[in-house]
Design a protein around this motif. Structure first.
Motif, mmCIF file in Angstrom:
data_model
loop_
_atom_site.group_PDB
_atom_site.id
_atom_site.type_symbol
_atom_site.label_atom_id
_atom_site.label_comp_id
_atom_site.label_asym_id
_atom_site.label_seq_id
_atom_site.Cartn_x
_atom_site.Cartn_y
_atom_site.Cartn_z
ATOM 1 N N LEU A 484 0.810 -1.220 0.000
ATOM 2 C CA LEU A 484 0.000 0.000 0.000
ATOM 3 C C LEU A 484 0.841 1.268 0.000
ATOM 4 O O LEU A 484 0.289 2.370 -0.040
ATOM 5 C CB LEU A 484 -0.917 -0.002 1.224
ATOM 6 C CG LEU A 484 -1.882 -1.191 1.333
ATOM 7 C CD1 LEU A 484 -2.713 -1.074 2.609
ATOM 8 C CD2 LEU A 484 -2.784 -1.285 0.122
ATOM 9 N N TRP A 485 2.169 1.139 0.026
ATOM 10 C CA TRP A 485 2.990 2.343 0.106
ATOM 11 C C TRP A 485 2.883 3.246 -1.127
ATOM 12 O O TRP A 485 3.011 4.474 -0.970
ATOM 13 C CB TRP A 485 4.450 1.980 0.390
ATOM 14 C CG TRP A 485 5.155 1.214 -0.696
ATOM 15 C CD1 TRP A 485 5.339 -0.117 -0.758
ATOM 16 C CD2 TRP A 485 5.783 1.768 -1.861
ATOM 17 N NE1 TRP A 485 6.037 -0.477 -1.882
ATOM 18 C CE2 TRP A 485 6.320 0.676 -2.583
ATOM 19 C CE3 TRP A 485 5.950 3.051 -2.361
ATOM 20 C CZ2 TRP A 485 7.004 0.837 -3.781
ATOM 21 C CZ3 TRP A 485 6.635 3.219 -3.559
ATOM 22 C CH2 TRP A 485 7.152 2.134 -4.265
ATOM 23 N N PRO A 486 2.659 2.721 -2.366
ATOM 24 C CA PRO A 486 2.506 3.680 -3.484
ATOM 25 C C PRO A 486 1.330 4.643 -3.286
ATOM 26 O O PRO A 486 1.446 5.837 -3.587
ATOM 27 C CB PRO A 486 2.286 2.760 -4.699
ATOM 28 C CG PRO A 486 2.947 1.474 -4.321
ATOM 29 C CD PRO A 486 2.672 1.330 -2.860
ATOM 30 N N LEU A 487 0.205 4.125 -2.782
ATOM 31 C CA LEU A 487 -0.930 5.001 -2.515
ATOM 32 C C LEU A 487 -0.604 5.991 -1.415
ATOM 33 O O LEU A 487 -0.990 7.175 -1.472
ATOM 34 C CB LEU A 487 -2.148 4.164 -2.148
ATOM 35 C CG LEU A 487 -3.443 4.928 -1.815
ATOM 36 C CD1 LEU A 487 -3.846 5.827 -2.979
ATOM 37 C CD2 LEU A 487 -4.562 3.949 -1.467
ATOM 38 N N ALA A 488 0.135 5.538 -0.385
ATOM 39 C CA ALA A 488 0.525 6.445 0.700
ATOM 40 C C ALA A 488 1.447 7.547 0.185
ATOM 41 O O ALA A 488 1.321 8.713 0.579
ATOM 42 C CB ALA A 488 1.213 5.654 1.815
ATOM 43 N N VAL A 489 2.379 7.194 -0.703
ATOM 44 C CA VAL A 489 3.283 8.203 -1.272
ATOM 45 C C VAL A 489 2.491 9.228 -2.083
ATOM 46 O O VAL A 489 2.729 10.440 -1.999
ATOM 47 C CB VAL A 489 4.354 7.518 -2.143
ATOM 48 C CG1 VAL A 489 5.148 8.569 -2.927
ATOM 49 C CG2 VAL A 489 5.296 6.705 -1.274
ATOM 50 N N LEU A 490 1.522 8.751 -2.875
ATOM 51 C CA LEU A 490 0.706 9.666 -3.681
ATOM 52 C C LEU A 490 -0.070 10.637 -2.791
ATOM 53 O O LEU A 490 -0.085 11.852 -3.036
ATOM 54 C CB LEU A 490 -0.252 8.859 -4.554
ATOM 55 C CG LEU A 490 -1.230 9.675 -5.418
ATOM 56 C CD1 LEU A 490 -0.467 10.554 -6.390
ATOM 57 C CD2 LEU A 490 -2.193 8.745 -6.149
#
Length: 503
Positions: A484-490
């Motif tokens: 889920l880190w890509p969504l958190a980065v976005l």
């Protein structure tokens, strides 16, 4: 209680138009009424005096309502404190001439060791905020810092008074032979100990509640081997205690011996049988004051606990029937639903409200930007989990999604799966995971609905306890979910852009 008191002070400031300093004092007063009635005798007159000085600048209705609340609660506290003498007389009458020294009379007293440094820390923080009030940007910020300082000072005074009173009463209990009573005890679903009369074998009416902690008189180990053995034993004991805390059902009724006269605010020592028959008897001392229950309140509490037990039993039976009747499946999956999306939307709206409220100012102080950054970081971490969490069950265990990717939890390592309040909590050996969503228990009972978290927890519990009900296959990487880190980065980049552009 402190959160409720703070909300009461904020309500008084916003709706009643009270001077923020008085609102902060009112919040502390509410906390004293709930937690430390001994302090109300000093707090009520001071609050009424300050309210009288401010009355010319307030509507008469506001002054009358606040004064009425203070006087009524002051009178209620007076009745409550007067009842202590009658409670003490009844306890001494029940104990008769039976007295004895407490089992831990010569041990180092632990009462107050947590509240004392906590109170001093909060007091120092309040003093620092008050001393630096003139360094804040606008006049409103300076006034707000004084309000926070006053409230923190009230919290510190509450903690310090609780530490002194608890320690003073605990020392008095250990200095002389104390009354001894035979009772029955039971730990409720929240870990609070309920005390019953010795002849109330059905546990129909608790007499009072108290928080207890275990007494440990073990000596220091002599060598490294003893250190390792004691470490393993401590880990096992910690796991056992965490299992008991996570258990959403009351513990069994146990025989106990109570040292001390139970009255409102009293300190006690309790020696009781352990829930585990292989364990020695427990010696526990109170970590909070005794809180008596009226006959009607005790019966309502017992009825509520029985209703909770029955609801949990029905959920477990429904989940077990569902799993047993279902054809064996290789993999079973659960994921975020509409309630989780609503929770994520509420969190985002709360953040947007903060942004709109503070960015409406012509010049925002640096500390507000920093606070918004911290709050945004919390949202960046929690929103992706609320939107896209997934639990996958296969024959080897569970796969739980996280920021870094799915984490594998073997079936034997799972300790508990519970829905507690608004949260779904999964705990395994050495770690845990949780997610929260809205819940309206009254509406669910009225309509015969089952919250998705209740259904999931019951089904996973059935699989955990019965290996025959578990899935039969191995899950694949796509079935386990993605990191889920890509969504958190976005989301983090979006939040940073908002702070840069608007700030």
């Amino acid at each position: 209680m402190s959160t409720f008191a703070l909300c009461a002070g904020a309500w008084a400031a916003m709706l009643g138009g009270l001077w923020p300093f008085v609102a902060a004092g009112f919040a502390v007063y509410v906390l004293w009424v709930l937690a430390r009635p001994e302090l109300v005798w000093a707090g009520a007159p001071v609050l009424l005096l300050v309210l009288a000085l401010e009355a010319p600048s307030l509507p008469r209705v506001v002054t009358a309502v606040v004064a009425f609340v203070v006087v009524v609660t002051w009178a209620a506290v007076a009745v409550r404190l007067r009842a202590r003498s009658r409670q003490l007389e009844r306890a001494l009458e029940a104990a008769g001439d039976t007295t004895a020294r407490t089992p831990d009379a010569d041990a180092v007293l632990q009462r107050g060791r947590f509240l004392l440094p906590l109170g001093l820390t909060v007091l120092v923080l309040g003093v620092l905020i008050g001393a630096t009030a003139g360094l804040w940007g606008t006049a409103d910020d300076q006034r707000g810092s004084w309000v926070v300082a006053i409230y923190l000072a009230g919290l510190a005074m509450t903690a310090l008074a609780s530490a002194w009173l608890g320690r003073h009463r605990a020392l008095a209990l250990r200095r002389a032979p104390a009354p001894v009573l035979r009772v029955l005890v039971r730990d409720d679903a929240q870990g609070t100990t309920e005390v019953y009369a010795a002849d109330d074998l059905a546990a129909l009416r608790p007499l009072f509640t108290v928080d207890l902690t275990s007494y440990d008189d073990s000596e220091e180990p002599d060598d490294d081997e003893d250190d390792e053995e004691d470490g393993e034993a401590d880990d096992e004991e910690l796991e056992r205690l965490l299992d008991a805390v996570d258990d959403d059902t009351p513990g069994p009724v146990r025989e106990a011996v109570l040292y001390g006269a139970p009255f409102d605010g009293a300190e006690l020592v309790v020696v009781s049988a352990d829930e585990d028959p292989d364990q020695p008897p427990l010696t526990e001392w109170s970590t909070s004051p005794v809180r008596p229950l009226s006959p009607s309140a005790g019966m309502r509490r017992a009825a509520k606990e029985k209703a909770r037990e029955e609801q949990n039993r029905q959920l477990e039976e429904q989940a077990r029937e569902l799993v047993v009747d279902r054809s064996p499946v290789p993999v079973r999956r659960w994921r975020a639903g509409w309630l989780d999306w609503v929770a994520a939307a509420l969190l985002v709206l709360w953040g947007a409200w903060f942004v709109g409220l503070w960015f409406s100012e012509s010049a925002m102080p640096v500390w507000k930007l920093a606070l918004l950054g911290v709050l945004g970081l919390y949202g960046v971490v929690r929103v992706p989990v609320k939107l896209a969490w997934r639990i996958t069950a296969d024959r080897s265990g569970l796969w739980v999604t996280g920021l870094r990717g799915p984490q594998h939890v073997p079936w034997d390592d799972i300790r508990s799966v519970r829905r507690q309040s608004f949260e779904l909590k999964l705990r395994w050996r050495g770690d845990n995971w949780s997610v929260a969503a809205p819940r309206w228990a009254w509406f669910e009972r009225r309509q015969g609905l089952v919250h998705p978290y209740d259904a999931l927890a019951a089904e996973l519990t059935a699989m955990r306890t019965d290996p025959a009900l578990r899935p039969t296959g191995e899950s694949t990487a796509p079935e386990r979910g993605r990191p889920l880190w890509p969504l958190a980065v976005l989301l983090g980049l979006v939040w940073a852009a908002v702070l840069v552009v608007w700030g």
